[in-house]
Design a protein around this motif. Structure first.
Motif, PDB file in Angstrom:
ATOM      1  N   ILE A 155       7.450  53.908 -59.784  1.00 43.69           N
ATOM      2  CA  ILE A 155       6.553  54.856 -60.464  1.00 43.69           C
ATOM      3  C   ILE A 155       6.201  56.020 -59.537  1.00 43.69           C
ATOM      4  N   ALA A 156       5.922  55.707 -58.269  1.00 39.38           N
ATOM      5  CA  ALA A 156       5.574  56.754 -57.304  1.00 39.38           C
ATOM      6  C   ALA A 156       6.691  57.787 -57.184  1.00 39.38           C
ATOM      7  N   LYS A 157       7.923  57.319 -57.105  1.00 40.99           N
ATOM      8  CA  LYS A 157       9.066  58.232 -57.015  1.00 40.99           C
ATOM      9  C   LYS A 157       9.169  59.089 -58.272  1.00 40.99           C
ATOM     10  N   LYS A 158       8.948  58.485 -59.421  1.00 44.16           N
ATOM     11  CA  LYS A 158       9.008  59.211 -60.687  1.00 44.16           C
ATOM     12  C   LYS A 158       7.946  60.310 -60.742  1.00 44.16           C
ATOM     13  N   LEU A 159       6.807  60.049 -60.082  1.00 43.37           N
ATOM     14  CA  LEU A 159       5.694  61.000 -60.087  1.00 43.37           C
ATOM     15  C   LEU A 159       5.712  61.941 -58.878  1.00 43.37           C
ATOM     16  N   ASP A 160       6.743  61.841 -58.047  1.00 40.13           N
ATOM     17  CA  ASP A 160       6.829  62.648 -56.814  1.00 40.13           C
ATOM     18  C   ASP A 160       5.645  62.390 -55.879  1.00 40.13           C
ATOM     19  N   LEU A 161       5.251  61.136 -55.773  1.00 36.80           N
ATOM     20  CA  LEU A 161       4.220  60.728 -54.821  1.00 36.80           C
ATOM     21  C   LEU A 161       4.885  60.066 -53.615  1.00 36.80           C
ATOM     22  N   ASP A 162       4.414  60.389 -52.412  1.00 38.87           N
ATOM     23  CA  ASP A 162       4.827  59.634 -51.245  1.00 38.87           C
ATOM     24  C   ASP A 162       4.069  58.312 -51.247  1.00 38.87           C
ATOM     25  N   TYR A 163       4.567  57.346 -50.469  1.00 40.33           N
ATOM     26  CA  TYR A 163       3.897  56.048 -50.461  1.00 40.33           C
ATOM     27  C   TYR A 163       3.913  55.441 -49.058  1.00 40.33           C
ATOM     28  N   LEU A 164       2.755  54.942 -48.674  1.00 38.94           N
ATOM     29  CA  LEU A 164       2.567  54.306 -47.380  1.00 38.94           C
ATOM     30  C   LEU A 164       2.393  52.812 -47.629  1.00 38.94           C
ATOM     31  N   ILE A 165       3.290  52.013 -47.077  1.00 36.81           N
ATOM     32  CA  ILE A 165       3.167  50.560 -47.201  1.00 36.81           C
ATOM     33  C   ILE A 165       2.477  50.027 -45.940  1.00 36.81           C
ATOM     34  N   GLU A 166       1.361  49.348 -46.168  1.00 36.27           N
ATOM     35  CA  GLU A 166       0.584  48.831 -45.040  1.00 36.27           C
ATOM     36  C   GLU A 166       0.925  47.357 -44.795  1.00 36.27           C
ATOM     37  N   VAL A 167       1.214  47.052 -43.540  1.00 37.51           N
ATOM     38  CA  VAL A 167       1.513  45.673 -43.145  1.00 37.51           C
ATOM     39  C   VAL A 167       0.580  45.247 -42.018  1.00 37.51           C
ATOM     40  N   HIS A 168       0.492  43.923 -41.844  1.00 41.50           N
ATOM     41  CA  HIS A 168      -0.384  43.379 -40.801  1.00 41.50           C
ATOM     42  C   HIS A 168       0.359  42.502 -39.806  1.00 41.50           C
ATOM     43  N   ASP A 169       1.540  42.002 -40.223  1.00 36.09           N
ATOM     44  CA  ASP A 169       2.253  41.084 -39.343  1.00 36.09           C
ATOM     45  C   ASP A 169       3.766  41.201 -39.554  1.00 36.09           C
ATOM     46  N   GLU A 170       4.499  40.417 -38.794  1.00 33.86           N
ATOM     47  CA  GLU A 170       5.960  40.482 -38.802  1.00 33.86           C
ATOM     48  C   GLU A 170       6.540  40.119 -40.164  1.00 33.86           C
ATOM     49  N   ASN A 171       5.986  39.114 -40.814  1.00 33.54           N
ATOM     50  CA  ASN A 171       6.510  38.691 -42.114  1.00 33.54           C
ATOM     51  C   ASN A 171       6.386  39.801 -43.157  1.00 33.54           C
ATOM     52  N   GLU A 172       5.237  40.468 -43.177  1.00 37.79           N
ATOM     53  CA  GLU A 172       5.045  41.573 -44.118  1.00 37.79           C
ATOM     54  C   GLU A 172       5.985  42.730 -43.797  1.00 37.79           C
ATOM     55  N   LEU A 173       6.202  42.980 -42.514  1.00 37.21           N
ATOM     56  CA  LEU A 173       7.113  44.054 -42.107  1.00 37.21           C
ATOM     57  C   LEU A 173       8.539  43.766 -42.592  1.00 37.21           C
ATOM     58  N   LYS A 174       8.961  42.528 -42.475  1.00 34.27           N
ATOM     59  CA  LYS A 174      10.298  42.152 -42.936  1.00 34.27           C
ATOM     60  C   LYS A 174      10.442  42.327 -44.450  1.00 34.27           C
ATOM     61  N   ARG A 175       9.352  42.087 -45.175  1.00 33.71           N
ATOM     62  CA  ARG A 175       9.391  42.209 -46.635  1.00 33.71           C
ATOM     63  C   ARG A 175       9.651  43.640 -47.088  1.00 33.71           C
ATOM     64  N   VAL A 176       9.264  44.626 -46.278  1.00 36.40           N
ATOM     65  CA  VAL A 176       9.304  46.016 -46.748  1.00 36.40           C
ATOM     66  C   VAL A 176      10.242  46.918 -45.944  1.00 36.40           C
ATOM     67  N   GLU A 177      10.936  46.376 -44.962  1.00 30.35           N
ATOM     68  CA  GLU A 177      11.724  47.226 -44.070  1.00 30.35           C
ATOM     69  C   GLU A 177      12.920  47.886 -44.763  1.00 30.35           C
ATOM     70  N   HIS A 178      13.291  47.416 -45.956  1.00 32.93           N
ATOM     71  CA  HIS A 178      14.444  48.003 -46.649  1.00 32.93           C
ATOM     72  C   HIS A 178      14.067  49.231 -47.473  1.00 32.93           C
ATOM     73  N   PHE A 179      12.789  49.580 -47.541  1.00 35.07           N
ATOM     74  CA  PHE A 179      12.369  50.773 -48.283  1.00 35.07           C
ATOM     75  C   PHE A 179      12.505  52.004 -47.371  1.00 35.07           C
ATOM     76  N   ASP A 180      13.656  52.647 -47.440  1.00 31.63           N
ATOM     77  CA  ASP A 180      13.996  53.727 -46.502  1.00 31.63           C
ATOM     78  C   ASP A 180      13.024  54.909 -46.557  1.00 31.63           C
ATOM     79  N   ASP A 181      12.490  55.214 -47.739  1.00 30.27           N
ATOM     80  CA  ASP A 181      11.642  56.392 -47.899  1.00 30.27           C
ATOM     81  C   ASP A 181      10.166  56.120 -47.610  1.00 30.27           C
ATOM     82  N   ALA A 182       9.821  54.857 -47.385  1.00 26.31           N
ATOM     83  CA  ALA A 182       8.403  54.503 -47.214  1.00 26.31           C
ATOM     84  C   ALA A 182       7.872  54.939 -45.857  1.00 26.31           C
ATOM     85  N   LEU A 183       6.624  55.319 -45.838  1.00 21.82           N
ATOM     86  CA  LEU A 183       5.878  55.410 -44.589  1.00 21.82           C
ATOM     87  C   LEU A 183       5.404  53.988 -44.294  1.00 21.82           C
TER      88      LEU A 183
END
Length: 248
Positions: A155-183
């Motif tokens: 939805i964010a991409k459709k609306l031309d919104l940037d998106y910041l994914i917040e993580v706290h630990d290694e497991n969360e980082l691994k879950r989101v590392e494939h999102f190339d455009d994410a902050l």
């Protein structure tokens, strides 16, 4: 129940009322009529030796009321003069004393792009973020499933919104590392215990091999803290409480 779970439960309850007052379909229609421009949040912090995302918030569960004379417009102008690259504005009402109105008012007076800082748990909030003038949304990995993150990013991409994914630990980082455009933002505050450890950003930065913009959040109180993070290949900093108190 942790404070984070309490905030999420409260957010769900508030959304029922919000949707009754302004249905999602009405927001979508408004967005079609307005044709709002693409946010420039990511562009404004890209390829800089250092970039500060300056946060505007009246209160927090850990600190209580931070600014008794809270004036978001005045604070935004101060941050702009100070040389901030972007703004972060709390819109969560009950625990951070934020408001979507604060974001709207600041958007009207600043050229700096704005991150809407809130607890996104429903597609409604993504569309609402675009309507109120946000350039970027926050997605907190610990309160979202993988499917929710996928859906909200779509939805964010459709609306031309940037998106910041917040993580706290290694497991969360691994879950989101494939999102190339994410902050990718690392919150140094444990939202279950409220303990702050600046080295959390450094540790996860060393584990992260992708090329996303990497952001340190929470616990940055001095120029020395920034220099320490820069020495560890972190150049973007989200700073709130110390800037709000004028102690940075």
């Amino acid at each position: 129940m942790s404070i984070l779970q309490t905030i999420v439960t409260n957010t769900k309850a508030n959304l029922i009322e919000k949707k009754a007052q302004l249905p999602l379909e009405q927001i979508k229609l408004s967005l079609e009529d307005l044709s709002l421009p693409k946010g420039k949040f990511k562009d404004n912090i890209l390829n800089k030796d250092e970039a500060i995302i300056a946060e505007i918030k009246k209160a927090s569960p850990s600190a209580g009321v931070i600014d008794e004379d809270f004036n978001p417009v005045k604070k935004a102008l101060e941050y702009e003069a100070f040389g901030a690259s972007a703004l972060s504005i709390l819109t969560e009402e009950n625990f951070f004393m934020g408001s979507v109105d604060y974001l709207k008012k600041v958007k009207a007076i600043t050229s700096l792009p704005i991150l809407r800082k809130d607890f996104m748990i429903d597609e409604y909030q993504v569309y609402e973020s675009k309507l109120i003038g946000a350039d970027c949304i926050l997605l907190i990995a610990s309160i979202l499933s993988d499917q929710q993150i996928e859906d909200f990013i779509y939805i964010a991409k459709k609306l031309d919104l940037d998106y910041l994914i917040e993580v706290h630990d290694e497991n969360e980082l691994k879950r989101v590392e494939h999102f190339d455009d994410a902050l990718i933002g690392v919150n140094n505050r444990n939202l279950k215990t409220f303990e702050v450890d600046l080295n959390n950003s450094v540790r996860l930065r060393n584990l992260f091999k992708q090329k996303n913009i990497f952001i340190a959040e929470s616990g940055i109180k001095t120029r020395e803290d920034m220099n320490y993070l820069k020495q560890n290949n972190i150049k973007v900093f989200l700073i709130g409480e110390s800037l709000m108190r004028g102690s940075f």
